[in-house]
Design an enzyme around this catalytic site. Structure first.
Site, PDB file in Angstrom:
ATOM      1  N   TRP A  16       9.420 -34.392 -18.866  1.00 55.95           N
ATOM      2  CA  TRP A  16       9.818 -33.774 -17.603  1.00 55.95           C
ATOM      3  C   TRP A  16      10.444 -32.401 -17.819  1.00 55.95           C
ATOM      4  O   TRP A  16      10.331 -31.520 -16.957  1.00 55.95           O
ATOM      5  CB  TRP A  16      10.729 -34.711 -16.814  1.00 55.95           C
ATOM      6  CG  TRP A  16       9.956 -35.907 -16.360  1.00 55.95           C
ATOM      7  CD1 TRP A  16      10.057 -37.185 -16.805  1.00 55.95           C
ATOM      8  CD2 TRP A  16       8.881 -35.916 -15.398  1.00 55.95           C
ATOM      9  NE1 TRP A  16       9.142 -37.995 -16.181  1.00 55.95           N
ATOM     10  CE2 TRP A  16       8.403 -37.245 -15.316  1.00 55.95           C
ATOM     11  CE3 TRP A  16       8.293 -34.930 -14.606  1.00 55.95           C
ATOM     12  CZ2 TRP A  16       7.355 -37.611 -14.465  1.00 55.95           C
ATOM     13  CZ3 TRP A  16       7.249 -35.294 -13.760  1.00 55.95           C
ATOM     14  CH2 TRP A  16       6.798 -36.615 -13.692  1.00 55.95           C
ATOM     15  N   ASP A  33      18.097 -31.734 -13.687  1.00 57.73           N
ATOM     16  CA  ASP A  33      17.221 -32.714 -13.069  1.00 57.73           C
ATOM     17  C   ASP A  33      17.783 -34.074 -13.464  1.00 57.73           C
ATOM     18  O   ASP A  33      17.621 -34.530 -14.593  1.00 57.73           O
ATOM     19  CB  ASP A  33      15.791 -32.539 -13.575  1.00 57.73           C
ATOM     20  CG  ASP A  33      14.845 -33.639 -13.088  1.00 57.73           C
ATOM     21  OD1 ASP A  33      15.297 -34.541 -12.355  1.00 57.73           O
ATOM     22  OD2 ASP A  33      13.654 -33.596 -13.458  1.00 57.73           O
ATOM     23  N   LYS A  41      13.874 -43.567  -7.937  1.00 59.94           N
ATOM     24  CA  LYS A  41      14.304 -44.260  -9.140  1.00 59.94           C
ATOM     25  C   LYS A  41      15.631 -44.981  -8.918  1.00 59.94           C
ATOM     26  O   LYS A  41      15.725 -46.176  -9.125  1.00 59.94           O
ATOM     27  CB  LYS A  41      14.407 -43.271 -10.304  1.00 59.94           C
ATOM     28  CG  LYS A  41      13.096 -42.542 -10.567  1.00 59.94           C
ATOM     29  CD  LYS A  41      13.231 -41.487 -11.637  1.00 59.94           C
ATOM     30  CE  LYS A  41      11.953 -40.682 -11.797  1.00 59.94           C
ATOM     31  NZ  LYS A  41      10.798 -41.469 -12.207  1.00 59.94           N
TER      32      LYS A  41
END
Length: 360
Positions: A102, A172, A196
Site C-alpha cells: 500500500w 494511511d 477494515k
C-alpha cells in the site's frame, strides 16, 4: 452453517451487536417511518446521524478542535491522490516511507502530482519490518512525510510515531485505526478506508489539521478539495449515507466497550494468542520482524506450501474463513480487527494446533 469467524482483511467482520441493531432499524429508524438508506442527506434525521458520528469519533480518538473530520467517498485509494493535491501547497516534493504494497500504491499515485523522495524503505528485507527512524533521509523541502502505518498485506505496523519536525506527518491508517489510542496532534493528516476497522465499504475518513487545508492544486476536483468538503460538512454531494450510519453504530459500540484503551488491551491479548502459537511451532512461521508485527493483520506460512489448500478447506469446515493470504504474497493471513471476538482467535489457534499435529 450460521455465523462464521471471518478473518477477511476487508470488507471485514463487523460487531454482531451492530449488525443486529442495524437490522432492527432497517425499515424504520427511530419512528421516522424510513430506512436510513431512504433518507435525504439534507434532512434533520440524517444530519443528526452524521453529527453524532463525528462527535463520537472525535471523542474516541481525542481529536483536537483544530482538526477537521471529513467523511468522504473513494476509499483510501482516492486519498493517494487527494493528499498531494491538497498538501503540496506550493512545494514540489513529498517524502514517502516505503513499507510494502500500500505504500507503493500511494507512491505511484503521488508521482503524478509531485516529486516523490523515498525517505526510507524496507524492500531490502522483503518489506518485513519498519525502517528505524535513524535510517530515514528526510528532505528539508518536503511538503509532508507519508507513512502507511499498518500494511494490511504484509502485516507490518508502526508501534511508534515518527518525528518529522515541522513537516506534517501523513498516515494511511486504514487497517489499524481505532485499534488503540494515538496522539492525533502528532499528525498533520490521518486517513483511513472504513471497510477494515470502522464499517462497510464505501466510506473514507480524513482527519486533517485546519492549517493544512485551503491550498489545493488548481486541478483538484471539488470533491477532492478538503476546504470545499469541510465547508460543506462532507456533503458537497450525496455522501455514502448508510456506510456513515453504520460507522456511527460502530463508534457507539466502541464507546460501550470502554473506548480505545479497552480495545487495545483486548487486541494485545488476541495478537499474543496467535503470535505465541506461531513462535512456538516449527510447522508455522511469521515473516515479520517481531518488533513490527501488526496486531490487526497476521500473515503466516506453512512449513509445506502443498498443504495450504487442505488447511483452508479444513478451516472452513470449522467455521474459520477468509484465511488465504493476498495473491501478491501467498501463504495465510488472519485479520483480527476490533470486531473479531477473542473466541474466534482461540478457535483459530486450536484448529492450527490440531492441523499441525496431524500434518507435521
Amino acid at each position: 452453517m450460521g455465523r462464521v469467524y471471518n478473518f477477511s482483511a476487508g470488507p471485514a467482520v463487523l460487531p454482531e451487536e451492530v449488525l443486529i441493531r442495524a437490522r432492527d432499524e432497517m425499515l424504520d429508524w427511530r419512528a421516522s417511518g424510513m430506512s436510513v438508506m431512504e433518507m435525504s442527506h439534507r434532512g434533520k434525521e440524517f444530519i443528526s446521524i452524521a453529527r453524532k458520528a463525528e462527535a463520537d469519533l472525535r471523542e474516541l480518538m481525542a481529536i483536537p478542535a483544530n482538526y477537521k473530520i471529513l467523511f468522504l467517498q473513494g476509499g483510501a485509494t482516492a486519498q493517494f491522490a487527494a493528499v498531494p493535491m491538497n498538501l503540496l501547497r506550493g512545494r514540489r516534493k513529498a517524502d514517502y516511507v516505503n513499507t510494502g504494497h500500500w505504500s507503493k500504491r500511494a507512491i505511484a499515485e503521488a508521482k503524478k502530482y509531485c516529486e516523490v523522495h523515498i525517505a526510507a524503505s524496507s524492500e531490502d528485507r522483503n518489506f518485513s519490518y519498519v525502517p528505524p527512524q535513524e535510517r530515514w533521509e528526510l528532505s528539508s523541502d518536503a511538503a509532508y512525510v507519508h507513512i502507511t502505518s499498518n500494511e494490511t498485506i504484509g502485516g507490518v505496523e508502526y508501534h511508534w510515531i515518527p518525528d518529522t519536525g515541522d513537516v506534517p506527518l501523513v498516515a494511511d491508517a486504514s487497517s489499524h485505526i481505532l485499534s488503540r489510542p494515538i496522539d492525533v496532534s502528532r499528525f498533520g493528516l490521518i486517513y483511513a478506508g472504513a471497510q477494515k476497522n470502522i464499517g462497510p465499504a464505501g466510506l473514507a475518513i480524513v482527519i486533517v489539521r485546519e492549517d493544512l487545508i485551503g491550498g489545493a492544486l488548481p486541478i483538484t476536483p471539488a470533491i477532492f478539495d478538503y476546504k470545499v468538503q469541510a465547508e460543506n460538512e462532507s456533503m458537497l454531494n450525496t455522501p455514502p449515507t448508510f456506510a456513515l450510519y453504520m460507522a456511527g453504530l460502530v463508534f457507539e459500540w466502541l464507546k460501550e466497550k470502554g473506548g480505545l484503551a479497552a480495545m487495545e488491551r483486548i487486541n494485545l491479548e488476541k495478537a499474543r494468542l496467535l503470535y505465541d502459537l506461531l513462535d512456538s511451532s516449527d510447522f508455522y512461521a511469521s515473516p515479520v520482524a517481531k518488533a513490527d508485527r501488526s496486531r490487526m493483520n497476521v500473515p503466516f506460512t506453512l512449513k509445506d506450501p502443498a498443504l495450504e489448500e487442505e488447511f483452508l478447506r479444513q478451516a472452513k469446515a470449522h467455521g474459520l474463513v477468509q484465511l488465504k493470504g493476498h495473491r501478491s504474497v501467498g501463504g495465510m493471513r488472519a485479520s483480527i480487527y476490533n470486531a473479531m471476538p477473542i473466541e474466534g482467535v482461540r478457535a483459530l489457534v486450536e484448529f492450527m494446533r490440531d492441523f499441525a499435529a496431524k500434518h507435521g
